[in-house]
Design an enzyme around this catalytic site. Structure first.
Site, PDB file in Angstrom:
ATOM      1  CG  HIS A 120      -1.949  -1.038   1.410  1.00  0.00           C
ATOM      2  ND1 HIS A 120      -2.855  -1.284   0.227  1.00  0.00           N
ATOM      3  CD2 HIS A 120      -2.344  -1.962   2.431  1.00  0.00           C
ATOM      4  CE1 HIS A 120      -3.625  -2.273   0.397  1.00  0.00           C
ATOM      5  NE2 HIS A 120      -3.398  -2.514   1.771  1.00  0.00           N
ATOM      6  NE  ARG A 161     -14.427  -0.135  -2.455  1.00  0.00           N
ATOM      7  CZ  ARG A 161     -14.793  -0.956  -1.306  1.00  0.00           C
ATOM      8  NH1 ARG A 161     -13.789  -1.321  -0.425  1.00  0.00           N
ATOM      9  NH2 ARG A 161     -16.017  -1.409  -1.107  1.00  0.00           N
ATOM     10  CB  SER A 218     -14.238  -0.529   3.716  1.00  0.00           C
ATOM     11  OG  SER A 218     -13.396  -1.929   3.549  1.00  0.00           O
TER      12      SER A 218
END
Length: 337
Positions: free
Chosen positions: A142, A164, A172
């Site tokens: 990440h 996203r 989330s």
């Protein structure tokens, strides 16, 4: 040293992070970025929110050897990473479902810097797992552009980047932080810390924009979670083309079924629910194990955030995006509604 470590002085964070049991965050800024082929004018990386544990791993990642046949899966957290990992691994490994079922996704596609974020079980060393993998290595991270190994920019392995909707990420990521990080704040508090760039790997918009501004020829593929939900087969075909793989329509239909939400949730090699349960037990929260929001694979709905995010928080995220992203070409990366 190639990194600068900056104490967080945000008054809300300093006043409440212990109460919320937030992570021991620190802002980290790379100091040597001249090798990075980025097209943003006068670009300098912003400090990234990480954990103090990352200092022990940062330079090792920066200096690691990169192989041409490596496959790097990159995203801001909660962008559909696990879904993409399973798709990519299978497409690159001749749709070998038997082999995929026989080993955990985290073993086939290890999370490079996990040891720099949290305490791991004694037998887990994700960074060493990457170094020990046989070629081709499949690597999940990440990390923002400026934190990747220096050799990436000369060796040029293939990179897949998935983005996203930030509203979906916020919801989330909140549930993920509650179940895996022991976070005790409210959804509203979490969203505000997300907007204030005080969650792992933030700043969020810069993460997305920087990867989409690389001069990396044809060796990077950009995916979008919402587009995958809308037309998974089209995304699979793009991934196949990127890796020079060719499968029949019937094979792709089978793969699409394998990658369905129901299949992924039931797939023990992919669903790391035991890791969630390990974290819940370690923090004496066994009562949350059966909670739907404490599941590693939770809902998988592209617009599920609309059921949980208040209209006020939704508008705050919109305003945040408008403030952070003003270039018309970049704005398109954040238009989901």
């Amino acid at each position: 040293m190639a990194f600068e470590y900056i104490e967080i002085v945000d008054p809300i964070y300093k006043a409440t992070h212990q109460e919320r049991e937030e992570q021991d965050y620190v802002l980290v800024r790379p100091t040597e970025t001249s090798m990075i082929p980025i097209t943003l004018p006068d670009w300098q990386p912003e400090p990234c929110c990480l954990n103090k544990k990352f200092e022990a791993l940062a330079q090792r990642i920066k200096d690691m050897d990169v192989q041409l046949c490596d496959v790097w899966m990159v995203s801001y957290p909660k962008s559909g990473t696990t879904w993409c990992q399973e798709m990519i691994w299978l497409i690159c490994n001749d749709l070998n479902y038997e082999k995929a079922a026989g080993s955990k996704l985290r073993e086939r596609f290890p999370f490079l810097e996990l040891g720099g974020l949290r305490e791991l079980p004694k037998n887990v060393d994700c960074f060493q797992d990457v170094l020990s993998m046989q070629s081709p290595r499949f690597i999940k991270t990440h990390l923002p552009v400026a934190f990747l190994p220096d050799q990436i920019w000369t060796v040029k392995p293939r990179i897949i980047y998935v983005r996203r909707n930030p509203k979906a990420i916020a919801v989330s990521y909140y549930h993920h932080s509650v179940s895996l990080h022991g976070y005790k704040g409210t959804m509203e508090q979490f969203v505000h810390s997300f907007i204030n760039e005080l969650q792992y790997y933030s700043p969020y918009h810069r993460h997305v924009v920087e990867y989409h501004s690389l001069e990396y020829e044809d060796d990077i593929l950009y995916l979008c979670y919402e587009e995958m939900k809308k037309d998974l087969k089209d995304t699979m075909k793009r991934v196949c083309k990127f890796f020079n793989k060719c499968y029949s329509e019937e094979q792709l239909d089978t793969l699409a079924q394998h990658l369905s939400f129901e299949s992924m949730k039931d797939n023990k090699s992919v669903n790391s629910q035991e890791w969630v349960e390990y974290c819940l037990r370690k923090t004496n929260r066994e009562d949350k194990i059966k909670d739907v929001n404490s599941q590693f694979i939770r809902r998988g709905e592209p617009d599920g955030w609309k059921q949980e995010l208040s209209p006020e928080l939704s508008l705050e995220i919109d305003g945040w995006t408008e403030k952070k992203v003003t270039d018309p070409d970049q704005i398109a990366l954040f238009q989901y509604d």
